[in-house]
Design an enzyme around this catalytic site. Structure first.
Site, PDB file in Angstrom:
ATOM      1  N   ASP A  98     -20.143 -10.807 -38.668  1.00 35.18           N
ATOM      2  CA  ASP A  98     -19.581 -10.247 -37.446  1.00 35.18           C
ATOM      3  C   ASP A  98     -19.362 -11.394 -36.459  1.00 35.18           C
ATOM      4  OD1 ASP A  98     -18.977  -8.165 -35.455  1.00 35.18           O
ATOM      5  OD2 ASP A  98     -20.214  -6.881 -36.734  1.00 35.18           O
ATOM      6  N   ASP A 199     -15.286  -8.484 -33.446  1.00 34.82           N
ATOM      7  CA  ASP A 199     -15.626  -7.453 -32.469  1.00 34.82           C
ATOM      8  C   ASP A 199     -14.603  -7.393 -31.323  1.00 34.82           C
ATOM      9  OD1 ASP A 199     -17.977  -5.651 -31.742  1.00 34.82           O
ATOM     10  OD2 ASP A 199     -17.787  -6.804 -29.897  1.00 34.82           O
ATOM     11  N   GLU A 256     -11.534  -5.708 -35.028  1.00 36.27           N
ATOM     12  CA  GLU A 256     -11.778  -4.399 -34.416  1.00 36.27           C
ATOM     13  C   GLU A 256     -10.881  -4.279 -33.190  1.00 36.27           C
ATOM     14  OE1 GLU A 256     -15.349  -1.700 -32.529  1.00 36.27           O
ATOM     15  OE2 GLU A 256     -15.063  -3.766 -31.916  1.00 36.27           O
ATOM     16  N   HIS A 329     -21.161   1.810 -37.532  1.00 32.55           N
ATOM     17  CA  HIS A 329     -22.376   1.914 -36.706  1.00 32.55           C
ATOM     18  C   HIS A 329     -22.102   2.499 -35.324  1.00 32.55           C
ATOM     19  CE1 HIS A 329     -20.312  -1.651 -35.476  1.00 32.55           C
ATOM     20  NE2 HIS A 329     -21.086  -1.762 -34.419  1.00 32.55           N
ATOM     21  N   ASP A 330     -20.830   2.722 -34.981  1.00 28.94           N
ATOM     22  CA  ASP A 330     -20.483   3.297 -33.672  1.00 28.94           C
ATOM     23  C   ASP A 330     -20.049   4.753 -33.775  1.00 28.94           C
ATOM     24  OD1 ASP A 330     -20.866   0.833 -32.387  1.00 28.94           O
ATOM     25  OD2 ASP A 330     -18.791   0.217 -32.742  1.00 28.94           O
TER      26      ASP A 330
HETATM   27  C1  NOJ Z   1     -17.891  -2.909 -30.734  1.00 32.94           C
HETATM   28  C2  NOJ Z   1     -19.116  -2.836 -31.561  1.00 32.94           C
HETATM   29  O1  NOJ Z   1     -18.826  -2.250 -32.784  1.00 32.94           O
HETATM   30  C3  NOJ Z   1     -20.134  -2.070 -30.753  1.00 32.94           C
HETATM   31  O2  NOJ Z   1     -21.273  -1.739 -31.503  1.00 32.94           O
HETATM   32  C4  NOJ Z   1     -20.478  -2.901 -29.553  1.00 32.94           C
HETATM   33  O3  NOJ Z   1     -21.341  -2.162 -28.720  1.00 32.94           O
HETATM   34  C5  NOJ Z   1     -19.241  -3.294 -28.752  1.00 32.94           C
HETATM   35  N1  NOJ Z   1     -18.135  -3.716 -29.575  1.00 32.94           N
HETATM   36  C6  NOJ Z   1     -19.558  -4.428 -27.815  1.00 32.94           C
HETATM   37  O4  NOJ Z   1     -19.805  -5.602 -28.545  1.00 32.94           O
END
Ligand code: NOJ
Length: 554
Positions: A98, A199, A256, A329-330
């Site tokens: 990551d 990210d 992302e 994970h989100d």
């Molecule tokens: C996206 C990530 O997937 C998430 O888990 C994170 O809180 C935010 N970006 C900030 O880095």
């Protein structure tokens, strides 16, 4: 369409904190992960995406990095990490890391220096502005609630943080910052990693002047996102990064990117533009959001999902490449969100997997998805750990929402749904730790766990294995073009993939009641996979999924 190994791969995401604990401190770690590599090999995946393991004060579970070139103590040492990489490679798999460079932690030495004085040489590594009429420099809100600005008393300025106030945004306008980042990336690539997941990488270029945005009725802050998503220099930065770093290695990259359209996605991922290999878009993850965003619950309509996924499939047919995911994970667990995690747990989990894995793009599996881990409903907010969830709870309370209403949103949408420990077996703490887990285990672990799933040939786990094998066996799964079928059918999501003389028919009943379709087209086709053991029926059974291969005359 150019062929590439990353187009033919299946990726598995590890969120290390919740994956496997080896030393009894209740937190997953690198040795724990190493002990499960044979399991991942057995599943058949090609690439592991490892969520952040860098040094971090864990305000946002590692997405707030205080040293990009060191490992968090709780997870182990650099030696452990080197062993991990070696063991991944020994098993013929790859490892991508990551990359979190829209922001660092406020405990990163750059920021500690930067905030010490206006004259410090690191000051310009971050985004500082003076206040406006004793208030924040603009009206943007943070993605985690509250203002996107934090006042710094010592230097009497504000710094920008699009996420928590412990995640100050890096200043990509500064060429020295970019150079530092490229050097750091090169350092990891020289260690032998196989790529990066980046990210919120489409947030790194902000519109000059950081203008105020419109504040929606009932809100305290504006979104501001139109001034920092896909900003004016984003393609320059990514092309520079590609030239300086990425193009030097045979790796894969996935960015992302909240708030992208297929048109933008093509710009980011077209082979000839030399930016990234693929992106994570979020449109399908927003289809069950109400007008007020993710916590505002709305039912998913199948027609919206069909239209959306088909749009992405079609638009990226000739240029660019899709990523395919329902979980990370989100996000809440897809079997609870889009399926039925009770009466039709196995059927709906395998249907969703079929729908996704037979599409064109690179599929991503999130830890535990492969045996149907579900959402969790903890009794009290005290059992939750996620900063976004805790901030939402506090704000919603302040606005006078009822406890019941708030918890209902949290049960459906909290990121902690995905972050409960992986359920390895039915022993204490689901075999995740011998200590006290940092977040409680989902109480359904006695029934839903990896060991039980591996022992049962009819399980969700073995179904995922088979889907992965089909991708290896039939090129049409990887490179075939996509056509939506039965567009107006209210219950069935069906599509066709075509490559040369082969056609693949993917037929999924999206609901828990029987559905009727005309199966004439697939008669004579070979049934490659189905989530019902019994012989084929004319009707589709609840959550039934089938894939047929039809070979046409050459
Ligand atoms: C996206 C990530 O997937 C998430 O888990 C994170 O809180 C935010 N970006 C900030 O880095």
């Amino acid at each position: 369409m150019q062929k590439a190994w990353w187009k033919e791969s299946v990726v598995y995401q590890v969120y290390p904190r919740s994956f496997m604990d080896s030393n009894g401190d209740g937190i997953g770690d690198l040795q724990g992960m190493i002990s499960k590599l044979d399991y991942l090999k057995e599943l058949g995946i090609d690439v592991i995406w490892l969520s952040p393991v860098y040094r971090s004060p864990n305000d946002d579970n590692g997405y707030d990095i205080s040293d990009y070139q060191d490992i968090m103590d709780e997870f182990g040492t650099m030696k452990d990490w080197e062993q991990l990489l070696k063991e991944v490679h020994n098993r013929g798999m790859k490892l991508i890391m990551d990359l979190v460079v829209n922001h660092s932690s406020d405990e990163h030495k750059w920021f500690v220096e930067a905030r010490s004085s206006k004259a410090n040489k690191y000051r310009d590594y971050y985004i500082w502005r003076s206040g406006k009429d004793g208030k924040e420099p603009n009206n943007w809100g943070s993605n985690f609630g509250g203002s996107a600005w934090e006042y710094d008393e010592q230097t009497d300025d504000y710094f920008l943080h699009l996420f928590s106030k412990k995640q100050p945004d890096l200043n990509w306008e500064n060429p020295v910052v970019r150079k530092e980042i490229y050097q750091m990336m090169t350092w990891w690539l020289e260690k032998g990693i196989d790529g990066f997941r980046m990210d919120v990488i489409n947030f790194i270029s902000k519109v000059e002047g950081l203008p105020d945005d419109e504040v929606k009725p009932g809100k305290k802050y504006a979104s501001g996102s139109k001034y920092y998503r896909n900003g004016p220099k984003i393609h320059d930065y990514l092309q520079e990064m590609n030239k300086e770093v990425l193009s030097q290695y045979d790796i894969m990259t996935v960015g992302e990117m909240p708030g992208v359209t297929p048109e933008l996605a093509k710009l980011y991922t077209d082979d000839d533009r030399h930016e990234l290999n693929m992106i994570f878009q979020f449109e399908h993850m927003g289809l069950d959001n109400g007008a007020n965003g993710k916590w505002d619950l709305k039912e998913l309509h199948l027609k919206d999902l069909k239209a959306n996924l088909s749009k992405w499939q079609t638009e990226l047919e000739h240029s660019g490449w899709n990523s395919l995911y329902f979980n990370n994970h989100d996000q809440p667990r897809s079997v609870s969100r889009f399926g039925d995690d009770k009466q039709y747990h196995r059927e709906s989990a395998t249907m969703l997997a079929t729908l996704l894995h037979m599409m064109k793009g690179t599929p991503y599996i999130y830890q535990g998805e492969e045996f149907g881990m579900t959402n969790v409903s903890f009794a009290s907010i005290d059992d939750y750990r996620d900063i976004e969830t805790l901030n939402f709870y506090a704000e919603a309370k302040e606005q006078g929402q009822s406890e019941e209403q708030i918890m209902a949103s949290i049960y459906e949408k909290s990121r902690d749904n995905a972050r409960t420990p992986v359920q390895w077996d039915d022993s204490d703490n689901a075999g995740f730790t011998s200590g006290e887990p940092w977040i409680q285990v989902n109480p359904n672990y006695k029934k839903v766990n990896a060991k039980q799933a591996m022992e049962d040939p009819g399980s969700i786990f073995h179904f995922y294995r088979k889907l992965i094998q089909l991708r290896k066996q039939y090129e049409v799964v990887v490179y075939g073009s996509y056509h939506l079928l039965l567009e107006d059918h209210p219950e069935v999501f069906a599509y066709k993939r075509t490559l040369g003389h082969q056609e693949l028919y993917v037929i999924c009943n999206f609901y828990g009641k029987p559905a009727t379709i005309d199966l004439d087209k697939v008669s004579g086709g070979q049934l490659l996979i189905s989530n019902y053991k019994e012989t084929e029926t004319k009707e589709l059974r609840p959550y039934e999924a089938r894939v047929y291969l039809v070979e046409n005359q050459r």
